[in-house]
Design a protein around this motif. Structure first.
Motif, short mmCIF file in Angstrom:
data_model
loop_
_atom_site.label_atom_id
_atom_site.label_comp_id
_atom_site.label_asym_id
_atom_site.label_seq_id
_atom_site.Cartn_x
_atom_site.Cartn_y
_atom_site.Cartn_z
N MET A 260 -34.20 -16.85 40.92
CA MET A 260 -32.86 -16.65 40.38
C MET A 260 -32.36 -17.91 39.68
O MET A 260 -31.69 -17.85 38.65
CB MET A 260 -31.90 -16.25 41.50
N GLN A 261 -32.69 -19.08 40.25
CA GLN A 261 -32.28 -20.32 39.60
C GLN A 261 -33.04 -20.51 38.29
O GLN A 261 -32.49 -20.98 37.31
CB GLN A 261 -32.53 -21.49 40.53
N ALA A 262 -34.32 -20.13 38.32
CA ALA A 262 -35.13 -20.31 37.11
C ALA A 262 -34.63 -19.44 35.96
O ALA A 262 -34.74 -19.81 34.81
CB ALA A 262 -36.59 -20.00 37.41
N ILE A 263 -34.08 -18.25 36.28
CA ILE A 263 -33.57 -17.44 35.17
C ILE A 263 -32.12 -17.78 34.85
O ILE A 263 -31.53 -17.19 33.95
CB ILE A 263 -33.71 -15.91 35.39
N GLY A 264 -31.55 -18.73 35.56
CA GLY A 264 -30.28 -19.27 35.10
C GLY A 264 -29.06 -19.02 35.97
O GLY A 264 -27.93 -19.13 35.49
N PHE A 265 -29.24 -18.69 37.25
CA PHE A 265 -28.08 -18.46 38.09
C PHE A 265 -27.82 -19.67 38.99
O PHE A 265 -28.71 -20.12 39.69
CB PHE A 265 -28.27 -17.23 38.98
N PRO A 266 -26.58 -20.21 38.97
CA PRO A 266 -26.22 -21.25 39.93
C PRO A 266 -26.04 -20.61 41.30
O PRO A 266 -25.00 -20.01 41.58
CB PRO A 266 -24.90 -21.80 39.38
#
Lengths: 315, 255
Positions: free
Chosen positions: A201-207
């Motif tokens: 999830m972080q890799a696709i852009g979610f903080p």
């Protein structure tokens, strides 16, 4: 997803129908106790449903959820004691206090994960417990009697058993509906994605932290509502409602009913509390029977009662 | 030459006494497919992880489009157009294929503090997901749970998820890992299509694939870049041959 006629939905629908009709049965049979019992069940189901949001959908194993029951309850009790009897004040304060507590605790706890998260949420709840025990002005260890239930003017009379029951039930159904909307929203998708694979999830852009904290706060706020109702139900609030065993009870209800299933905690709360009631009538050592039963559920019915029903349906 | 899209300067990362990334400098031009090869344990994944922000470098800098991103969190880099695929497949296994890709699109379509509207009914997100799935040839599997996909399909889904974030720069960590011959061939074909649209950094063991695809190749050995050049030059490079020793036929035999 379309509503399907499966065992799960059937049980949920029957349960809701039963809860809606319960006061009629109570009136017809003259059995007042059943209404009192179920008022408590409905309130704790609400607390369990709020826990399910972070535990089942968010994958955050909070072991300190009972703290919100106390915070919501003390908000009502303390305001009542100080002469502010209006529910229009008490309930918003109960929710706001729970939200603020959740925000602070969440911001600190969410730095950790796994066992550490469980332990730190537990530790904070125990701190809240001891703080409440130290409130000498508000009964300390002995707790605080709420002499007058929250006053909602002419709107609804909380001292009327049936009206109060329906208020609790409306809150429960409202919260379940809200959670249903949340888990299917963008926000809910993110929270469930984080449960599944935070790195991805972080890799696709979610903080990640922001969304988890928000979820934690929503859950705590909803549980604060249960706390405010509980204090009205028992006309009493004491540190005991925040004790860690109570947090454990809530977790058991969620696991028993089925984590991450919308009506799971409601089913779990009804099953757990009814069983507790029935077994305690048979023997005072009811926990000796309850314990193994729960073990069996955890070992053989993964996904709880709802999980069992789900498999039943697949044949 | 114009400013490179990705510039890595003197990057260092240590694990205890081991220098996994040893003063690595690297330029990747816009539109280029830049392959990073090297023997096992050369620090390729460590390097990629620093580029994406999953690891912080001990020293050195990373610039994306001229902007210093060395200390940005992973999600911020993603917002700037950096996407990655994982060497070990990392997907949301209990979600459907379409949900995985739609979430990637959602991450780049405004914030997600929206609590009421059903995200699965947002046609914008669904269409973006469908488009990305069509690119990698997985559209027909949209409704399937990811845990039920074959390994090859999961590798393709990794790519679709990365594409759905509309990246400027795609970092692919061994996309062929564990793929059979036919699946690998399909992946190479797919990458040949993608490279027309997006700059790619490719870490790969499959030398056939690397020499077929790369504009430039950097060779990483013990954390150091020992050569960085066009494929034909890399094939002739004595240092590279020495580094691969017994494996040198791998570098020379193909193409």
């Amino acid at each position: 997803m379309k509503d399907k006629l499966n065992a799960r939905n059937l049980v949920s629908a029957l349960l809701v129908a039963g809860l809606l009709l319960l006061p009629l049965y109570s009136q017809a049979s003259g059995n007042v106790f059943v209404l009192t019992l179920f008022t408590r069940i409905v309130i704790l189901a609400l607390a369990a449903a709020s826990l399910n949001l972070i535990m089942g959908y968010g994958g955050m194993m909070s072991f300190g959820h009972a703290a919100y029951l106390g915070i919501g309850g003390y908000a009502v009790g303390i305001l009542a004691q100080e002469g502010f009897g209006s529910g229009f004040l008490q309930f918003p304060v109960a929710l706001a206090a729970s939200a603020i507590y959740a925000l602070v605790i969440g911001a600190l706890s969410l730095r950790t994960r796994g066992v550490y998260f469980i332990m730190i949420t537990l530790a904070f709840a125990q701190m809240a417990y001891y703080v409440a025990s130290g409130l000498a002005r508000y009964g300390g260890d002995d707790g605080l009697t709420v002499y007058k239930r929250s006053d909602f003017g002419g709107l609804i009379n909380l001292s009327n058993r049936t009206q109060f029951y329906y208020l609790c039930l409306a809150c429960l159904l409202g919260v379940v509906f809200l959670i249903w909307r949340i888990v299917n929203s963008r926000f809910g998708m993110v929270v469930q994605g984080l449960r599944s694979n935070e790195q991805r999830m972080q890799a696709i852009g979610f903080p990640a932290k922001r969304y988890k904290l928000m979820c934690f706060v929503i859950s705590g706020t909803l549980c604060g509502l249960a706390g405010a109702l509980l204090a009205n139900n028992t006309d009493f609030v004491s540190p005991a409602v925040m004790y860690w065993t109570r947090s454990g009870d809530l977790m058991v209800m969620v696991i028993l009913g089925g984590m991450g299933v919308l009506f799971g905690p409601v089913v779990g709360a009804v099953a757990y509390l009814l069983l507790e009631e029935l077994l305690s009538q048979v023997t005072e050592y009811w926990a000796l029977i309850m314990g193994p039963l729960l073990l069996l559920v955890v070992l053989f019915a993964r996904g709880g009662i709802m999980g069992l029903l789900g498999r039943l349906n697949r044949g | 030459m114009a400013d490179p899209l990705l510039r890595v300067e003197n990057l260092v990362r240590r694990f205890g006494g081991i220098v996994a990334t040893d003063h690595v400098s690297l330029d990747v031009a816009q539109g280029e497919l830049h392959a990073i090869i090297g023997p096992n344990g050369a620090g390729k994944t460590t390097l990629i992880s620093q580029l994406t922000g999953h690891l912080t470098p001990d020293s050195g800098s990373i610039y994306l489009g001229g902007r210093d991103i060395s200390h940005l969190a992973a999600y911020r880099r993603s917002a700037l157009g950096l996407a990655r695929s994982f060497q070990i497949t990392s997907l949301l296994l209990d979600f459907t294929v379409a949900d995985n890709v739609a979430l990637a699109a959602q991450a780049h379509a405004g914030h997600s503090f929206s609590f009421w509207r059903n995200a699965r009914k947002e046609s914008g997100l669904r269409m973006a997901a469908q488009a990305a799935l069509e690119r990698v040839g997985l559209a027909h599997r949209a409704g399937v749970l990811v845990s039920r996909l074959s390994h090859g399909e999961q590798r393709e889904l990794e790519l679709a998820v990365a594409l759905a974030t509309k990246p400027q720069l795609l970092l692919l960590d061994e996309p062929m890992a564990g793929l059979g011959v036919t699946e690998s061939a399909r992946m190479v074909k797919l990458l040949q299509e993608l490279r027309k649209e997006v700059t790619i950094v490719l870490v790969e063991h499959d030398m056939n694939a690397v020499f077929a695809l790369a504009d430039r190749i950097s060779v990483l050995v013990y954390g150091r870049v020992i050569a960085s050049d066009v494929p034909s030059a890399i094939r002739q490079n004595e240092d590279v041959k020495r580094a691969y020793l017994g494996d040198q036929h791998v570098v020379t035999a193909h193409g």
